[in-house]
Write a protein that holds these residues in place. Structure first.
Motif, PDB file in Angstrom:
ATOM      1  N   VAL A 197       1.064  -1.167  -0.029  1.00  0.00           N
ATOM      2  CA  VAL A 197       0.075  -0.099  -0.246  1.00  0.00           C
ATOM      3  C   VAL A 197       0.901   1.113   0.160  1.00  0.00           C
ATOM      4  O   VAL A 197       1.727   1.296   0.861  1.00  0.00           O
ATOM      5  CB  VAL A 197      -0.840   0.148   1.300  1.00  0.00           C
ATOM      6  CG1 VAL A 197      -1.796   1.273   1.428  1.00  0.00           C
ATOM      7  CG2 VAL A 197      -1.820  -1.220   1.010  1.00  0.00           C
ATOM      8  N   ILE A 198       0.915   2.178  -1.096  1.00  0.00           N
ATOM      9  CA  ILE A 198       1.593   3.289  -1.279  1.00  0.00           C
ATOM     10  C   ILE A 198       0.742   4.347  -1.491  1.00  0.00           C
ATOM     11  O   ILE A 198      -0.588   4.081  -1.705  1.00  0.00           O
ATOM     12  CB  ILE A 198       2.711   2.895  -2.235  1.00  0.00           C
ATOM     13  CG1 ILE A 198       2.014   3.076  -3.600  1.00  0.00           C
ATOM     14  CG2 ILE A 198       3.735   1.794  -1.879  1.00  0.00           C
ATOM     15  CD1 ILE A 198       3.064   2.898  -4.825  1.00  0.00           C
ATOM     16  N   THR A 199       1.168   5.667  -1.403  1.00  0.00           N
ATOM     17  CA  THR A 199       0.431   6.743  -1.595  1.00  0.00           C
ATOM     18  C   THR A 199       0.019   6.792  -3.016  1.00  0.00           C
ATOM     19  O   THR A 199       0.798   6.467  -3.998  1.00  0.00           O
ATOM     20  CB  THR A 199       1.203   8.123  -1.175  1.00  0.00           C
ATOM     21  OG1 THR A 199       2.251   8.196  -2.013  1.00  0.00           O
ATOM     22  CG2 THR A 199       1.607   8.016   0.256  1.00  0.00           C
ATOM     23  N   LYS A 200      -1.079   7.406  -3.465  1.00  0.00           N
ATOM     24  CA  LYS A 200      -1.701   7.475  -4.620  1.00  0.00           C
ATOM     25  C   LYS A 200      -0.680   8.497  -5.531  1.00  0.00           C
ATOM     26  O   LYS A 200      -0.324   8.164  -6.607  1.00  0.00           O
ATOM     27  CB  LYS A 200      -3.056   8.084  -4.592  1.00  0.00           C
ATOM     28  CG  LYS A 200      -3.882   8.382  -5.827  1.00  0.00           C
ATOM     29  CD  LYS A 200      -5.056   8.797  -5.659  1.00  0.00           C
ATOM     30  CE  LYS A 200      -5.763   8.934  -6.973  1.00  0.00           C
ATOM     31  NZ  LYS A 200      -7.103   9.382  -6.868  1.00  0.00           N
ATOM     32  N   THR A 201       0.015   9.360  -4.804  1.00  0.00           N
ATOM     33  CA  THR A 201       0.855  10.309  -5.513  1.00  0.00           C
ATOM     34  C   THR A 201       2.094   9.634  -5.974  1.00  0.00           C
ATOM     35  O   THR A 201       2.749   9.721  -7.022  1.00  0.00           O
ATOM     36  CB  THR A 201       1.241  11.480  -4.288  1.00  0.00           C
ATOM     37  OG1 THR A 201       0.209  12.349  -4.140  1.00  0.00           O
ATOM     38  CG2 THR A 201       2.248  12.204  -5.095  1.00  0.00           C
ATOM     39  N   SER A 202       2.704   8.558  -4.947  1.00  0.00           N
ATOM     40  CA  SER A 202       3.787   7.899  -5.337  1.00  0.00           C
ATOM     41  C   SER A 202       3.372   7.106  -6.571  1.00  0.00           C
ATOM     42  O   SER A 202       4.283   6.763  -7.389  1.00  0.00           O
ATOM     43  CB  SER A 202       4.450   7.106  -4.316  1.00  0.00           C
ATOM     44  OG  SER A 202       4.687   7.783  -3.212  1.00  0.00           O
ATOM     45  N   ALA A 203       2.012   6.400  -6.561  1.00  0.00           N
ATOM     46  CA  ALA A 203       1.912   5.358  -7.658  1.00  0.00           C
ATOM     47  C   ALA A 203       1.775   6.188  -8.924  1.00  0.00           C
ATOM     48  O   ALA A 203       2.404   5.709  -9.802  1.00  0.00           O
ATOM     49  CB  ALA A 203       0.724   4.689  -7.253  1.00  0.00           C
ATOM     50  N   GLU A 204       1.159   7.241  -8.839  1.00  0.00           N
ATOM     51  CA  GLU A 204       1.144   8.330 -10.143  1.00  0.00           C
ATOM     52  C   GLU A 204       2.718   8.646 -10.530  1.00  0.00           C
ATOM     53  O   GLU A 204       2.916   8.371 -11.881  1.00  0.00           O
ATOM     54  CB  GLU A 204       0.228   9.427  -9.818  1.00  0.00           C
ATOM     55  CG  GLU A 204      -1.202   9.092  -9.768  1.00  0.00           C
ATOM     56  CD  GLU A 204      -2.047  10.292  -9.227  1.00  0.00           C
ATOM     57  OE1 GLU A 204      -1.502  11.300  -9.104  1.00  0.00           O
ATOM     58  OE2 GLU A 204      -3.293  10.079  -9.231  1.00  0.00           O
ATOM     59  N   GLY A 205       3.389   9.033  -9.711  1.00  0.00           N
ATOM     60  CA  GLY A 205       4.570   9.471  -9.907  1.00  0.00           C
ATOM     61  C   GLY A 205       5.519   8.311 -10.490  1.00  0.00           C
ATOM     62  O   GLY A 205       6.453   8.517 -11.472  1.00  0.00           O
ATOM     63  N   LEU A 206       5.418   7.177 -10.213  1.00  0.00           N
ATOM     64  CA  LEU A 206       6.188   5.968 -10.772  1.00  0.00           C
ATOM     65  C   LEU A 206       5.351   5.578 -12.108  1.00  0.00           C
ATOM     66  O   LEU A 206       6.029   4.636 -12.896  1.00  0.00           O
ATOM     67  CB  LEU A 206       6.225   4.740  -9.763  1.00  0.00           C
ATOM     68  CG  LEU A 206       6.750   5.138  -8.550  1.00  0.00           C
ATOM     69  CD1 LEU A 206       6.654   3.999  -7.504  1.00  0.00           C
ATOM     70  CD2 LEU A 206       8.467   5.299  -8.760  1.00  0.00           C
ATOM     71  N   GLY A 207       4.212   5.920 -12.437  1.00  0.00           N
ATOM     72  CA  GLY A 207       3.474   5.386 -13.689  1.00  0.00           C
ATOM     73  C   GLY A 207       3.338   3.930 -13.490  1.00  0.00           C
ATOM     74  O   GLY A 207       3.148   3.542 -14.774  1.00  0.00           O
ATOM     75  N   LEU A 208       2.804   3.495 -12.390  1.00  0.00           N
ATOM     76  CA  LEU A 208       2.372   2.359 -12.213  1.00  0.00           C
ATOM     77  C   LEU A 208       1.102   1.706 -13.157  1.00  0.00           C
ATOM     78  O   LEU A 208       0.224   2.599 -13.074  1.00  0.00           O
ATOM     79  CB  LEU A 208       2.162   1.959 -10.674  1.00  0.00           C
ATOM     80  CG  LEU A 208       3.485   1.950 -10.015  1.00  0.00           C
ATOM     81  CD1 LEU A 208       2.986   1.682  -8.510  1.00  0.00           C
ATOM     82  CD2 LEU A 208       4.708   1.414 -10.306  1.00  0.00           C
ATOM     83  N   ALA A 209       1.256   0.868 -13.684  1.00  0.00           N
ATOM     84  CA  ALA A 209       0.216   0.105 -14.361  1.00  0.00           C
ATOM     85  C   ALA A 209       0.342  -1.438 -14.345  1.00  0.00           C
ATOM     86  O   ALA A 209       1.313  -1.846 -14.379  1.00  0.00           O
ATOM     87  CB  ALA A 209       0.138   0.944 -16.007  1.00  0.00           C
TER      88      ALA A 209
END
Length: 69
Positions: free
Chosen positions: A38-50
């Motif tokens: 579980v990570i912050t939404k901001t981190s997931a977006e910054g990493l471009g996770l998909a």
């Protein structure tokens, strides 16, 4: 990538469940073996996770426990 953590498991993003503040990211590190973070939404977006993206699940902990039934 250089990192001090000794446990960096390379894998592929299997799912990303987006929440209001945090995202739940599941990474398949071997066939049938998954790690979920579980990570912050901001981190997931910054990493471009998909789904399908190659990532590392980095585990840094001062304790590792073993359990049996």
């Amino acid at each position: 990538m250089k990192i001090s953590a000794r446990n960096a498991l390379k894998g592929t993003v299997k799912s990303v469940i987006t929440g209001a503040v945090n995202d739940e990211v599941t990474v398949e590190v071997a066939p049938g073996v998954e790690v979920t973070a579980v990570i912050t939404k901001t981190s997931a977006e910054g990493l471009g996770l998909a789904v399908g993206k190659e990532v590392y699940a980095v585990i840094k902990s001062s304790d590792v426990m073993i359990a049996i039934d």
